[in-house]
Design an enzyme around this catalytic site. Sequence first.
Site, PDB file in Angstrom:
ATOM      1  N   ASN A   1       0.828  -1.201   0.000  1.00 56.61           N
ATOM      2  CA  ASN A   1       0.000   0.000   0.000  1.00 56.61           C
ATOM      3  C   ASN A   1       0.859   1.247   0.000  1.00 56.61           C
ATOM      4  OD1 ASN A   1       0.414  -0.606   3.105  1.00 56.61           O
ATOM      5  ND2 ASN A   1      -0.202   1.532   2.979  1.00 56.61           N
ATOM      6  N   CYS A   2       0.264   2.364  -0.439  1.00 51.44           N
ATOM      7  CA  CYS A   2       0.917   3.663  -0.313  1.00 51.44           C
ATOM      8  C   CYS A   2       0.042   4.507   0.605  1.00 51.44           C
ATOM      9  CB  CYS A   2       1.122   4.318  -1.670  1.00 51.44           C
ATOM     10  SG  CYS A   2      -0.413   4.673  -2.558  1.00 51.44           S
ATOM     11  N   ILE A   3      -0.067   5.797   0.384  1.00 51.58           N
ATOM     12  CA  ILE A   3      -0.809   6.657   1.297  1.00 51.58           C
ATOM     13  C   ILE A   3      -2.310   6.411   1.220  1.00 51.58           C
ATOM     14  CG2 ILE A   3      -1.434   9.058   1.791  1.00 51.58           C
ATOM     15  CD1 ILE A   3       1.341   9.880   1.099  1.00 51.58           C
TER      16      ILE A   3
ATOM     17  N   ARG B   1      -3.801   3.970  -1.383  1.00 55.13           N
ATOM     18  CA  ARG B   1      -4.203   2.840  -2.217  1.00 55.13           C
ATOM     19  C   ARG B   1      -3.602   1.521  -1.762  1.00 55.13           C
ATOM     20  NH1 ARG B   1      -1.873   5.301  -7.866  1.00 55.13           N
ATOM     21  NH2 ARG B   1      -1.652   7.404  -7.074  1.00 55.13           N
TER      22      ARG B   1
END
Length: 519
Positions: free
Chosen positions: A462-464, A466
């Site tokens: 995951n990122c910030i 998504r």
Amino acid sequence: MWPKKKFGESIQRFGRTLLLPIGVLAPIGMILGISGALVQSYMIARFPFLGNETVNALLVSIRSIAGVIFDNIPLLFAMGVAYGMSLKDKGIAVFASVVGYLTLIITINVWLVLTGKLADPAIMTQVGQIKVLGIQTMNISAAGGIITGLIAAWATDKFYNLELPTAFAFFSGKKSVSIIMIGLMIAVGAVLPFIWEILVLGLMKLSAVILSPVGPFFTAGGERLFIPFGLHHVWNVLFRFTEAGGSYVIDGQTFVGVVPAMTEVLFKQGPNSEYWAMMPSLTRFMAQQQMLVTLFLFPAIALAIYKTSKKENRAEVKSMLVTMVLTAMLGNVTEPLEFTFVFIAPLLYLVYAIIVGIGAVLLSLAGVAIGYIRGTVFDFTIFGLLYEHTNWIFLVIIGSCLAVVTYFIFYWAIIKFDIKTPGREESSNLKNTLIKEKRYGEIAEILIKALGGKQNIRNVDNCITRMRIDVSEVNQIDKDLMLESGCTAFFFPSANHVHVVYGPKVEFVRNAVDEAMKK
């Protein structure tokens, strides 16, 4: 074709690994900003209690403690990249990156000594040398950390299960990674100084475009265009921490990239320094262009989407849009709102990116000097209002004017081309309350099922905002069920790779998915 797909996925994974060090720099920057502003002489004149010896000492101490983070940016990048890029044992990768980075800088130090190029400490910054962790070395900045992190991740995945002869069995497996890293980084440290000069020349040519009067158009507009692909962090690092963003001589020291130079001027020199005149040329690539988006354009876009939604959906649309705008204003997270139209109206998104680019140029021409990295209302207050000589009023004027233009463009385009923004769809997912009620376990179960089950999921990250998931067979994904998991959008940036947007609470969804995958 397969190697291209794999390369593309690696680039995206690399982009999101940069969030780890940047995620630390942003809040620490706010602390530095507050403490730095409150020790300025003009602030003490306005608020005499700040001149109290105890209060002043406390603020100076806070600034000194926070400053150690910025003094070791390359090491942060080495650890962050190693952690994010390794697929096998992230802990070993981080440990190996620290060993590797220490080896790299001492090897370059030895190279400088042997070639007679080790500068006198008094003038070392003027010839591109700095002291890192007490070692005088070449100023390879964050790039040195990134290179080390990439090599550490590769070495971990390659050698974490290495078997050696019985006599050397103790050094087998995970222990071998750090030992191998020492050898690898000695080789890199011996070669890097030769190619660094060529690389610097290339970046300096790129800086001619970035540092030109229209440079902010490309940096700000380019960032928006890279966001859907998850590559905006890679783009930002290029001019924030390398020669592409220029080299700046401040108080006899040379700083490479926009962020190190801004850190020195903003937090150490202050508004009364002669170097404050450099701030507009630095901040034009940083937070002020993000503030243009989060504080002005986003409310305009959200209002256009609300006004064009179906009347029966407006109550739900309003709740969703207010949340998205506040998420951007307070948390600097822009993807939730941008993803409501980027994939269904890419040309409109292109127009939006152009507006941002034009706005960034106008802010630069107006001499706006609002730092730092994040574009939140808190950052505007700290770096725009608390500091003197920031010309913050021009951000308000330019932002307000562009907000009006943006509203009418979006309103016209949505109606003219019948763009299915939230509230205009035939069937919507607006009533889903799973995220609001923090039912992460249920979300995880639905998401895993929608992705074709555990056996179809190859990797979860995951990122910030998504989830980034690799799957074996994309045709097993149930798109309708995916929407029931509470996501605001999902898309496929490459074959067998899906991004699922949940907003700033995505990390909790990721943790729930990890737990569900173990059952």
